[in-house]
Write an enzyme that holds these catalytic residues in place. Structure first.
Site, PDB file in Angstrom:
ATOM      1  N   GLY A  60      44.177  34.674  48.272  1.00 36.15           N
ATOM      2  CA  GLY A  60      45.594  34.807  47.626  1.00 36.15           C
ATOM      3  C   GLY A  60      46.375  35.779  48.170  1.00 36.15           C
ATOM      4  CB  CYS A  61      48.658  38.190  46.582  1.00 36.22           C
ATOM      5  SG  CYS A  61      49.569  39.695  46.844  1.00 36.22           S
ATOM      6  CG  PHE A  62      49.192  39.282  52.724  1.00 34.89           C
ATOM      7  CD1 PHE A  62      50.220  39.884  51.727  1.00 34.89           C
ATOM      8  CD2 PHE A  62      49.523  38.841  53.901  1.00 34.89           C
ATOM      9  CE1 PHE A  62      51.589  39.780  52.277  1.00 34.89           C
ATOM     10  CE2 PHE A  62      50.893  38.821  54.263  1.00 34.89           C
ATOM     11  CZ  PHE A  62      52.212  39.150  53.313  1.00 34.89           C
TER      12      PHE A  62
END
Length: 228
Positions: A60-62
Site C-alpha cells: 500500500g502507501c509507502f
C-alpha cells in the site's frame, strides 16, 4: 487519494473523511496466529556476519510502510520508491495514474544478525491487509498492490512458504493475493517522500492513517523495537 488529501484543509478532512479512513484501514490482527509465531521462532536463528541484506515490499502507501519498518531493531534504512513496472524513472504523479505497472514499495536494508527475513515477512503481513487486490484502505489502484520482490531464492522460498502457511491456517478471512516476483529495477521516489511521516507528522493523512497503523505495528512488535 493521498494527492487529494495533501490538497485538502485539515478541517474538511476531519469532517468528511477521518471516520471512513480509520475504518478502512482496519484489518485482521495475525500477531497471535501460529504462523506468526513460527516466523518469530525462525527468526531466533539469526545469520552471522556483518553483511547487510535487503528486503523489498509493497504494502500500500509507502509512507505507511516506511514508518512501520523504521521501528524495528536491525533495520538500517528504509527507502521509498517504485518497482515492478516497465516505465523507466517514473515520477510519483505518473505512478499515481496506475498506468506504469509500478507499485509503491520500500527497499528495507537490514542487519541479518539482528533481524531475520522471516521476521521481516511477519512484519510485512502485520503491516497491511494482503487479501485486498490492488487496494489498501482508501488507496486504490495497481500501484497499491501487495507484493514481495525477492532478491534471492531463499527469500523466494520463504515468501511462498509463509503465504501457504497463512492460507492453510486461514489466518485471514480471504485468500492472500500478494504478488511474489523477482526484484529488478527500483526507482527511488522524490525526496519529499523520504522520511515522510517524520517531516509531516501533523498532516491529516499522517495523523489519521499512518499513525494508527504505526501504533498497531509497534504493539505487535513491542519486543523488537529500536530503543527511543
Amino acid at each position: 487519494m493521498k494527492t487529494l488529501i495533501r490538497q485538502m484543509g485539515s478541517y474538511f478532512f476531519l469532517l468528511f473523511f477521518a471516520p471512513f479512513m480509520a475504518c478502512a484501514q482496519s484489518h485482521p490482527d495475525i500477531s497471535k496466529s501460529g504462523t506468526f509465531k513460527e516466523m518469530e521462532k525462525a527468526g531466533e536463528a539469526k545469520h552471522t556476519g556483518n553483511k547487510a541484506d535487503t528486503a523489498t515490499f509493497a504494502a500500500g502507501c509507502f509512507w505507511c510502510v516506511e514508518e512501520q519498518f523504521k521501528q524495528l531493531e536491525g533495520v538500517i534504512s528504509v527507502e521509498s520508491g517504485f518497482t515492478g513496472g516497465k516505465v523507466p524513472n517514473p515520477s510519483y504523479e505518473l505512478v499515481c495514474t496506475g498506468t506504469t505497472g509500478h507499485a509503491e514499495a520500500c527497499n528495507i536494508v537490514y542487519d541479518p544478525s539482528k533481524i531475520s527475513y522471516d521476521e521481516l515477512l511477519a512484519a510485512f503481513f502485520v503491516a497491511h491487509n494482503p487479501t485486498t487486490l490492488n487496494r489498501q484502505g482508501n488507496d486504490e489502484g495497481t500501484q497499491y498492490r501487495s507484493a514481495i520482490f525477492y532478491h534471492n531464492e531463499e527469500q523466494h522460498k520463504l515468501a511462498q512458504y509463509y503465504i501457504k502457511r497463512l492460507d492453510d491456517e486461514k489466518a485471514y478471512d480471504d485468500p492472500i493475493v500478494t504478488e511474489v516476483t523477482p526484484y529488478k529495477q527500483f526507482y527511488k521516489a522524490e525526496d519529499y517522500h523520504q522520511n515522510y511521516y517524520a517531516s509531516n507528522s501533523k498532516a491529516p493523512y499522517c495523523q489519521f492513517v499512518i499513525k494508527p497503523k504505526r501504533d498497531k505495528f509497534r504493539a505487535a512488535f513491542k519486543g523488537k523495537l529500536k530503543q527511543e
